[in-house]
Design an enzyme around this catalytic site. Structure first.
Site, mmCIF file in Angstrom:
data_model
loop_
_atom_site.group_PDB
_atom_site.id
_atom_site.type_symbol
_atom_site.label_atom_id
_atom_site.label_comp_id
_atom_site.label_asym_id
_atom_site.label_seq_id
_atom_site.Cartn_x
_atom_site.Cartn_y
_atom_site.Cartn_z
ATOM 1 N N LYS A 112 0.776 -1.101 0.061
ATOM 2 C CA LYS A 112 0.082 0.001 -0.047
ATOM 3 C C LYS A 112 0.644 1.322 -0.022
ATOM 4 C CE LYS A 112 -4.344 -1.844 1.987
ATOM 5 N NZ LYS A 112 -5.494 -1.857 2.853
ATOM 6 N N LYS A 195 -9.538 -10.939 -8.850
ATOM 7 C CA LYS A 195 -10.076 -11.072 -7.589
ATOM 8 C C LYS A 195 -11.167 -9.858 -7.796
ATOM 9 C CE LYS A 195 -9.227 -9.357 -3.495
ATOM 10 N NZ LYS A 195 -10.101 -9.083 -2.324
ATOM 11 N N LYS A 198 -13.145 -3.795 -4.556
ATOM 12 C CA LYS A 198 -13.809 -2.623 -4.491
ATOM 13 C C LYS A 198 -12.781 -1.439 -5.219
ATOM 14 C CE LYS A 198 -12.866 -1.384 0.078
ATOM 15 N NZ LYS A 198 -12.834 -2.297 0.987
HETATM 16 P P1 ATP Z 1 -9.816 -3.585 -1.110
HETATM 17 O O1 ATP Z 1 -9.645 -3.586 -2.716
HETATM 18 O O2 ATP Z 1 -9.676 -2.364 -0.681
HETATM 19 O O3 ATP Z 1 -8.826 -4.642 -0.656
HETATM 20 P P2 ATP Z 1 -11.674 -5.782 -1.168
HETATM 21 O O4 ATP Z 1 -12.981 -5.610 -2.171
HETATM 22 O O5 ATP Z 1 -10.793 -6.808 -1.316
HETATM 23 O O6 ATP Z 1 -11.157 -4.177 -0.788
HETATM 24 P P3 ATP Z 1 -12.120 -6.046 1.527
HETATM 25 O O7 ATP Z 1 -12.530 -4.868 2.447
HETATM 26 O O8 ATP Z 1 -10.545 -5.974 1.515
HETATM 27 O O9 ATP Z 1 -12.485 -5.583 0.215
HETATM 28 O O10 ATP Z 1 -12.426 -7.094 2.125
HETATM 29 C C1 ATP Z 1 -13.523 -7.517 3.039
HETATM 30 C C2 ATP Z 1 -13.521 -9.042 3.320
HETATM 31 O O11 ATP Z 1 -14.019 -9.549 2.002
HETATM 32 C C3 ATP Z 1 -12.169 -9.690 3.534
HETATM 33 O O12 ATP Z 1 -12.597 -10.978 4.452
HETATM 34 C C4 ATP Z 1 -12.158 -10.352 2.135
HETATM 35 O O13 ATP Z 1 -11.171 -11.434 2.386
HETATM 36 C C5 ATP Z 1 -13.371 -10.433 1.599
HETATM 37 N N1 ATP Z 1 -13.363 -10.417 0.019
HETATM 38 C C6 ATP Z 1 -13.072 -9.351 -0.663
HETATM 39 N N2 ATP Z 1 -12.981 -9.495 -1.868
HETATM 40 C C7 ATP Z 1 -13.204 -10.869 -2.009
HETATM 41 C C8 ATP Z 1 -13.709 -11.988 -3.202
HETATM 42 N N3 ATP Z 1 -13.327 -11.389 -4.290
HETATM 43 N N4 ATP Z 1 -13.798 -12.880 -2.959
HETATM 44 C C9 ATP Z 1 -13.881 -13.583 -1.737
HETATM 45 N N5 ATP Z 1 -13.642 -12.486 -0.710
HETATM 46 C C10 ATP Z 1 -13.477 -11.476 -0.883
HETATM 47 MG MG MG Z 2 -8.907 -6.549 0.019
#
Ligand code: ATP
Ligand code: MG
Length: 332
Positions: A112, A195, A198
């Site tokens: 990050k 993956k 967001k």
């Molecule tokens: P960022 O891009 O900011 O990392 P993110 O979309 O990955 O955001 P997080 O807030 O990091 O979301 O994740 C919240 C929860 O959702 C965590 O437990 C993470 O493992 C799970 N998660 C996020 N994206 C996925 C995905 N594509 N498939 C399965 N689990 C996910």
């Molecule tokens: Mg994440």
């Protein structure tokens, strides 16, 4: 019952399908077997700049979504992290147990900070994993559900707990990772090798729980699929179709093998239609519940205040022990 703790950041207007199928669905299920503590981690959110109005709004929206998805305040302590001051208080004590080099080795910070530039990255972003350790250790959690990306942070938490216990006497439960069997990893609809996320998915690759369901169905219809025409699960050669099968299986609780049979002789278009319909059917009542929670903010805030009170019953006992064991005077 073993105790479990987990948190999610209020950093988007809506959770996405990956958050639900990869994490939040397990939160709901764990309520049957565990003593559950769930929080919206606004202290973590401010490690990067947030607009105050937006942060407050997203914190409530996050809580409303958790309730709508099935987090049950009668069974779980559901709270907002900043409303439990013990998190910040324990975090300081733990920072003083953490080596600078040890913290510098956290790969999530390195990634990050590299993205933001070291001068712009905050010290809070650097100490984020220590706050996470405080989150967990305050509740004497036995288990923490962790994805691959959080493994290193849990290891730090375990090391800090053991170190503190060795130096100052038994104070913390050393938590174990809770490996959940049927979590689904969800991929971007437009790039099924990445993956769904967001921060990196483009609009059309991301299914948000609170967007117009018609829009979601349309995104599914335009999902990238693969060469060939057979509907079979093959993550390597057919990542797009496999992702859709994973989503459909999770939403309908039907095993992938059964779905493959059901779609034998049918085309990708049929599968996409099926996935879109299943999502719309599942999400429509969820959205209605979210709306009704957000219609009564006073009631929502009251539920969160109760959750914070429950959390503090546990957190304040741990913090008191920590302060005593480390040599602070009794509470004034
Ligand atoms: P960022 O891009 O900011 O990392 P993110 O979309 O990955 O955001 P997080 O807030 O990091 O979301 O994740 C919240 C929860 O959702 C965590 O437990 C993470 O493992 C799970 N998660 C996020 N994206 C996925 C995905 N594509 N498939 C399965 N689990 C996910
Ligand atoms: Mg994440």
């Amino acid at each position: 019952r073993p105790r479990v703790l987990s948190g999610i950041q209020p950093t988007a207007d809506s959770f996405h399908l990956g958050n639900y199928l990869g994490a939040l669905r397990q939160w709901v299920r764990l309520q049957d077997t565990h003593d559950t503590f769930y929080m919206v981690v606004d202290l973590h959110a401010i490690t990067v700049e947030q607009d105050p109005k937006v942060l407050r709004e997203r914190t409530r929206r996050s809580a409303a979504q958790l309730l709508a998805l099935g987090v049950d305040p009668a069974r779980s302590a559901l709270f907002v992290q900043s409303q439990v001051p013990e998190h910040a208080q324990l975090s300081w004590v733990l920072e003083c147990q953490t080596g600078f080099g040890e913290a510098s080795r956290m790969t999530q910070f390195k990634d990050k900070a590299a993205k933001q530039g070291t001068d712009r990255a905050s010290v809070g972003l650097f100490t984020y994993p220590v706050l996470q350790a405080a989150d967990i250790l305050l509740y004497q959690a036995n288990e923490v559900p962790v994805g691959e990306d959080q493994r290193q942070h849990l290891e730090l938490t375990r090391n800090l707990a053991q170190r503190f216990n060795n130096r100052y006497g038994k104070t913390f439960t050393v938590p174990e990772p809770h490996i959940v069997k049927d979590t689904a990893k969800i991929y971007d609809l437009q790039d099924p090798t990445a993956k769904m996320s967001k921060s990196s998915s483009t609009g059309n690759g991301l299914i948000e729980l609170l967007e117009d369901p018609k829009k979601s169905a349309k995104k599914v219809r335009s999902a990238v699929t693969d060469t060939g025409r057979e509907i079979v699960f093959d993550a390597e050669n057919k990542p797009g179709v496999s992702n859709l099968l994973t989503i459909l299986s999770a939403l309908t609780d039907q095993p992938v093998a059964e779905l493959q049979n059901a779609y034998e002789g049918k085309g990708y278009g049929d599968l996409k239609k099926g996935v879109g319909e299943a999502f719309v059917e599942w999400v429509t009542p969820v959205q209605e519940r979210v709306r009704s929670y957000l219609d009564d903010v006073a009631e929502l805030d009251k539920a969160l205040a109760l959750g914070a009170e429950r959390a503090r019953e546990v957190a304040s006992v741990t913090l008191r022990n920590v302060y005593e064991n480390i040599g602070f005077l009794p509470p004034a």
